[in-house]
Scaffold this motif. Structure first.
Motif, PDB file in Angstrom:
ATOM      1  N   THR A  96      47.358 -94.447 -37.238  1.00 33.60           N
ATOM      2  CA  THR A  96      47.268 -93.219 -38.035  1.00 33.60           C
ATOM      3  C   THR A  96      46.113 -93.311 -39.022  1.00 33.60           C
ATOM      4  OG1 THR A  96      49.642 -92.814 -37.852  1.00 33.60           O
ATOM      5  CG2 THR A  96      48.506 -91.733 -39.675  1.00 33.60           C
ATOM      6  N   GLU A  97      45.976 -94.485 -39.643  1.00 33.71           N
ATOM      7  CA  GLU A  97      44.855 -94.700 -40.561  1.00 33.71           C
ATOM      8  C   GLU A  97      43.520 -94.536 -39.833  1.00 33.71           C
ATOM      9  OE1 GLU A  97      43.333 -98.221 -43.595  1.00 33.71           O
ATOM     10  OE2 GLU A  97      43.848 -98.748 -41.528  1.00 33.71           O
ATOM     11  N   ALA A  98      43.419 -95.124 -38.642  1.00 36.01           N
ATOM     12  CA  ALA A  98      42.174 -95.023 -37.863  1.00 36.01           C
ATOM     13  C   ALA A  98      41.852 -93.569 -37.522  1.00 36.01           C
ATOM     14  CB  ALA A  98      42.288 -95.860 -36.589  1.00 36.01           C
ATOM     15  N   GLU A  99      42.869 -92.830 -37.145  1.00 34.61           N
ATOM     16  CA  GLU A  99      42.682 -91.410 -36.814  1.00 34.61           C
ATOM     17  C   GLU A  99      42.222 -90.629 -38.048  1.00 34.61           C
ATOM     18  OE1 GLU A  99      42.373 -88.140 -34.486  1.00 34.61           O
ATOM     19  OE2 GLU A  99      43.006 -90.095 -33.722  1.00 34.61           O
ATOM     20  N   ASP A 100      42.817 -90.920 -39.194  1.00 33.80           N
ATOM     21  CA  ASP A 100      42.463 -90.216 -40.435  1.00 33.80           C
ATOM     22  C   ASP A 100      41.049 -90.538 -40.896  1.00 33.80           C
ATOM     23  OD1 ASP A 100      44.978 -89.095 -40.464  1.00 33.80           O
ATOM     24  OD2 ASP A 100      45.809 -90.496 -41.949  1.00 33.80           O
ATOM     25  N   LEU A 101      40.604 -91.767 -40.639  1.00 30.47           N
ATOM     26  CA  LEU A 101      39.284 -92.188 -41.112  1.00 30.47           C
ATOM     27  C   LEU A 101      38.148 -91.781 -40.172  1.00 30.47           C
ATOM     28  CD1 LEU A 101      40.091 -95.777 -42.458  1.00 30.47           C
ATOM     29  CD2 LEU A 101      39.544 -93.733 -43.802  1.00 30.47           C
TER      30      LEU A 101
END
Length: 378
Positions: free
Chosen positions: A243-248
């Motif tokens: 999720t963090e990777a997608e958000d960044l």
């Protein structure tokens, strides 16, 4: 409090400082940067984030223990004394690989067998098992590495090497590793709003890695890792990291990246790989000879891994290619040029001495990374 692990990010020779920078940018403090490895502390989320984000590391390993061993008895007893059950589940699949350099215990197969026996005995006792281990579960690949009688025992968290991003469906005969391609880009001061060209694109690895960097897409986003099946790294941890990777990721970042090659078959392969990476509409591909390259914009970056001229009969052709490129780029002094090659007389044939030169290894081939810094125009 979250359990803390000691992790080792392995790196190709010459890339240690780049991998160390990546580790620090993830928020983890390195405790040691040595030949081929970067050591740091992290929690379970750090295992997931390291595998997803490290662009230039080869693998992420979990350190179980280190000790001196000059006899097989010492190796067995000290391996057995380590808390393997804290990492490996009862049904874990535990293959053991090894290497030995300048050590009394030089027989790698014997060392592997002893380490395996010691782990099995420890696991059987801790889990109260009478017979053999089933080993039907998740993969925990253990490595015994001996260097000057110091034994280092690790478990590989990555599975396949981190260079395997999952997008390279086809490739040319001598493909550049994705991790090295990413390093070549990170050794420049290219930014996503600068034009980017690779005139020797082959299967498209350098432009694809540039697009991933330019849009801040995690290189491991589309692949699986061994530690995804481990109890010590719960699925919710991987979900959070993804999720963090997608958000960044910045999918709206405009980028001007072109890959060209003289061979139309390579262009087709590069296009297919870009599509697999989800970058089909991001990168421009052209079939073109180097001598036909004519920059239309200012302040660009040319990064390439051209043929080295090592095959019989190729040297003259390669020298002509280098000479053509040198002539073109002399007339475009605002462009920065970065070339990786093992050809020793590159500067002479290119026509200019490099601003900077760095020794790197492309697989087992010793190469130099010639760097020519452009004079930016306003």
């Amino acid at each position: 409090m979250e359990k803390e692990f000691t992790l080792i990010a392995t790196a190709a020779q010459g890339l240690e400082s780049i991998v160390a920078d990546e580790v620090r940018k993830l928020g983890y403090e390195t405790t040691s940067v040595e030949n081929g490895k970067i050591i740091y502390k992290a929690d379970a989320q750090g295992i997931a984030r390291s595998n997803l984000w490290l662009r230039t590391a080869d693998r992420v390993k979990l350190l179980v223990g280190e000790f001196q061993a000059t006899t097989f008895d010492e190796l067995f007893e000290q391996t057995k004394a380590l808390p393997w059950e804290e990492y490996i589940e009862e049904e874990g699949n535990i293959p053991v690989i090894g290497k030995s350099v300048k050590s009394t215990l030089y027989s790698v197969p014997d060392c592997q067998a002893i380490v395996k026996k010691a782990i099995v005995e420890r696991m059987r006792k801790k889990y109260g098992l009478a017979g053999r281990l089933e080993e039907k579960g998740a993969l925990y690949r253990v490595e015994i590495a001996l260097l000057k009688d110091k034994a280092t025992l690790t478990i590989d968290t990555s599975g396949s090497g981190l260079h395997k991003r999952g997008y390279r469906v086809k490739q040319n005969e001598a493909p550049l590793k994705e991790t090295l391609a990413a390093a070549l880009i990170q050794l420049t001061n290219w930014r996503p709003n600068d034009p980017f060209v690779d005139p020797f694109t082959g299967s498209g690895t350098i432009p694809i890695e540039a697009a991933l960097i330019g849009q801040n897409i995690a290189p491991g986003f589309n692949r699986a890792f061994a530690a995804e099946e481990w109890g010590i790294v719960p699925s919710k941890v991987w979900d959070q990291a993804l999720t963090e990777a997608e958000d960044l990721a910045n999918y709206d970042q405009p980028i001007d990246i072109t890959g060209s090659d003289i061979d139309h078959r390579m262009i087709e392969i590069a296009q297919g790989n870009a599509q697999e990476a989800g970058l089909a509409d991001i990168i421009q591909w052209k079939q073109m000879q180097v001598r036909d390259f004519n920059p239309k914009v200012k302040n660009g970056y040319l990064i390439g891994n051209p043929p080295y001229g090592e095959r019989l009969g190729e040297k003259k052709e390669v020298e002509e290619m280098y000479r053509d490129l040198g002539n073109i780029m002399t007339n475009n002094p605002d462009w920065s040029v970065y070339i990786l090659t093992s050809y020793q007389d590159f500067e002479k044939v290119y026509g200019r001495k490099a601003t900077k030169k760095r020794k790197l290894y492309n697989g087992f081939i010793r190469t130099d990374y010639y760097q020519y810094f452009g004079k930016r125009e306003k």
